[in-house]
Write a protein that holds these residues in place. Structure first.
Motif, PDB file in Angstrom:
ATOM      1  N   UNK A   1       1.216  13.184  -2.294  1.00 47.10           N
ATOM      2  CA  UNK A   1       0.296  13.221  -3.444  1.00 47.10           C
ATOM      3  C   UNK A   1       0.325  14.602  -4.122  1.00 47.10           C
ATOM      4  N   UNK A   2       1.453  14.979  -4.724  1.00 49.21           N
ATOM      5  CA  UNK A   2       1.575  16.314  -5.333  1.00 49.21           C
ATOM      6  C   UNK A   2       0.671  16.482  -6.544  1.00 49.21           C
ATOM      7  N   UNK A   3       0.415  17.736  -6.907  1.00 47.66           N
ATOM      8  CA  UNK A   3      -0.363  18.037  -8.100  1.00 47.66           C
ATOM      9  C   UNK A   3       0.502  17.983  -9.352  1.00 47.66           C
ATOM     10  N   UNK A   4       1.824  18.081  -9.195  1.00 47.73           N
ATOM     11  CA  UNK A   4       2.741  18.042 -10.331  1.00 47.73           C
ATOM     12  C   UNK A   4       4.121  17.630  -9.826  1.00 47.73           C
TER      13      UNK A   4
ATOM     14  N   UNK B   1      13.399   5.974 -13.781  1.00 46.48           N
ATOM     15  CA  UNK B   1      12.903   5.048 -12.764  1.00 46.48           C
ATOM     16  C   UNK B   1      11.796   5.676 -11.936  1.00 46.48           C
ATOM     17  N   UNK B   2      11.946   6.961 -11.608  1.00 46.81           N
ATOM     18  CA  UNK B   2      10.902   7.668 -10.866  1.00 46.81           C
ATOM     19  C   UNK B   2       9.603   7.680 -11.680  1.00 46.81           C
TER      20      UNK B   2
ATOM     21  N   UNK C   1      -2.562   5.956  -7.481  1.00 40.14           N
ATOM     22  CA  UNK C   1      -2.820   7.268  -6.885  1.00 40.14           C
ATOM     23  C   UNK C   1      -1.991   8.374  -7.520  1.00 40.14           C
ATOM     24  N   UNK C   2      -0.967   8.003  -8.287  1.00 42.65           N
ATOM     25  CA  UNK C   2      -0.060   9.003  -8.855  1.00 42.65           C
ATOM     26  C   UNK C   2      -0.022   9.013 -10.367  1.00 42.65           C
ATOM     27  N   UNK C   3      -0.584   7.995 -11.016  1.00 40.54           N
ATOM     28  CA  UNK C   3      -0.342   7.797 -12.439  1.00 40.54           C
ATOM     29  C   UNK C   3      -0.856   8.932 -13.321  1.00 40.54           C
ATOM     30  N   UNK C   4      -1.814   9.720 -12.835  1.00 44.96           N
ATOM     31  CA  UNK C   4      -2.316  10.845 -13.626  1.00 44.96           C
ATOM     32  C   UNK C   4      -1.660  12.179 -13.238  1.00 44.96           C
TER      33      UNK C   4
END
Length: 351
Positions: free
Chosen positions: A45-48, A62-63, A72-75
């Motif tokens: 769950x990285x910040x960027x 694709x990534x 959990x990652x879309x933002x």
């Protein structure tokens, strides 16, 4: 310490970039292809995310697609890192939702400034609470669309409206989006007898009038200045061009629309089922939220007629209830302005 996921198949670029970021006090997680990158993104769950485009197994597009379709990652801010600098590639990446685009070989300062900027804007997105231009600026600034949106407001001519002056009328067709630069505006409906129901109080730094534009209908309420106002009018055509050009901007305005719908539904339920004391308490709390500056509560400067219209009750009934609240020590009234003394008791007030 902020976590950055670096997805890059070239080992030299990957190691050098990771070292630069670590020296700038970021925690760096690396992946050597797109599939591994998605796996590490889900795990850490990285910040960027910084991601190359041309990679084996799964390319950068694709990534990005998989990241955006994971709640959990879309933002998570997403930066493309690539040697391909054609305009078509830039447009393609940004249209898919990438936040930025860095071309290899890159300047170290440019990389670090871009990373810092996107992390800062992501923090604003996380903290954004207001549904107006400040909130939208904060929201949009984390989506790559801030330059378009802010250019709509900055440097524009504004119109001055006097207290009680009408801005638009129910039933008219919208021709512009409004941004409240200074003052307060009430959005309200009235019946044939002239009795009003205030649907919303618009604060400084908020958009209004967008509901009719988004629904492509006439105005379903009136807008009137509660005090002297400065208002920017953005032509409908420009607003529609903005919406068509950036789906992320569209999403944010649809979120604002959904917020308004939920608020109206809750208001109608309160009016239909709550007691007079509960209606008055709810109206006071709602008004206080609109009049406070930051976290500092301010006196409520609404006429009794407007407060009654917000509560959905008769003015005479509201005045009697305010008198009861004052005698109970829940509020104070000075020069017609109301100060809430015990918010928690008002919130717990039984029907």
């Amino acid at each position: 310490m902020k976590k950055i996921l670096l997805i890059e198949d070239n080992p030299d670029i990957r190691e050098n970039t990771a070292e630069l970021l670590e020296l700038s006090h970021y925690r760096v997680i690396t992946a050597n292809n797109g599939r591994q990158g998605v796996s590490k993104a889900l795990e850490n769950k990285p910040d960027l995310i910084i991601c190359d485009i041309m990679m084996p197994e799964l390319d950068g597009y694709g990534v990005l697609h998989m990241v955006q379709h994971n709640p959990e990652l879309q933002n998570t801010p997403f930066i493309f890192l690539t040697a391909r600098a054609e305009q078509s590639e830039v447009r393609n990446g940004m249209s898919l939702g990438a936040d930025d685009y860095i071309t290899k070989p890159f300047d170290t300062t440019d990389l670090l400034k871009t990373v810092e900027s996107r992390l800062r804007k992501a923090d604003l997105l996380h903290k954004a609470k207001t549904p107006g231009i400040e909130g939208v600026n904060e929201l949009i600034s984390a989506t790559g669309g801030e330059r378009v949106l802010q250019s709509f407001v900055e440097g524009r001519h504004f119109d001055r409206y006097k207290k009680k002056e009408r801005i638009y009328t129910e039933g008219n067709h919208p021709v512009r989006l409004f941004y409240l630069q200074k003052g307060k505006v009430k959005l309200y409906k009235s019946n044939d007898d002239g009795k009003e129901l205030i649907m919303k109080i618009v604060n400084e730094g908020e958009f209004f009038g967008y509901v009719a534009l988004l629904e492509d209908t006439s105005y379903q309420a009136n807008a009137e200045a509660l005090e002297a106002c400065e208002i920017v009018g953005i032509p409908r055509k420009e607003f529609e061009e903005l919406m068509n050009a950036n789906p992320l901007v569209t999403r944010k305005f649809l979120n604002l629309l959904a917020h308004d719908v939920r608020a109206k539904e809750a208001q109608l339920v309160r009016i239909a089922y709550n007691s007079l004391r509960r209606k008055t308490a709810d109206a006071l709390l709602a008004a206080q939220e609109r009049f406070q500056k930051g976290d500092r509560a301010m006196p409520i400067q609404l006429t009794r007629e407007n407060l009654a219209a917000l509560a959905g009750t008769a003015t005479e009934s509201l005045i009697r209830t305010l008198s009861d609240f004052r005698s109970e020590g829940l509020i104070d009234i000075e020069d017609g302005h109301i100060t809430i003394l015990q918010s928690e008791k008002l919130e717990r007030l039984a029907n």
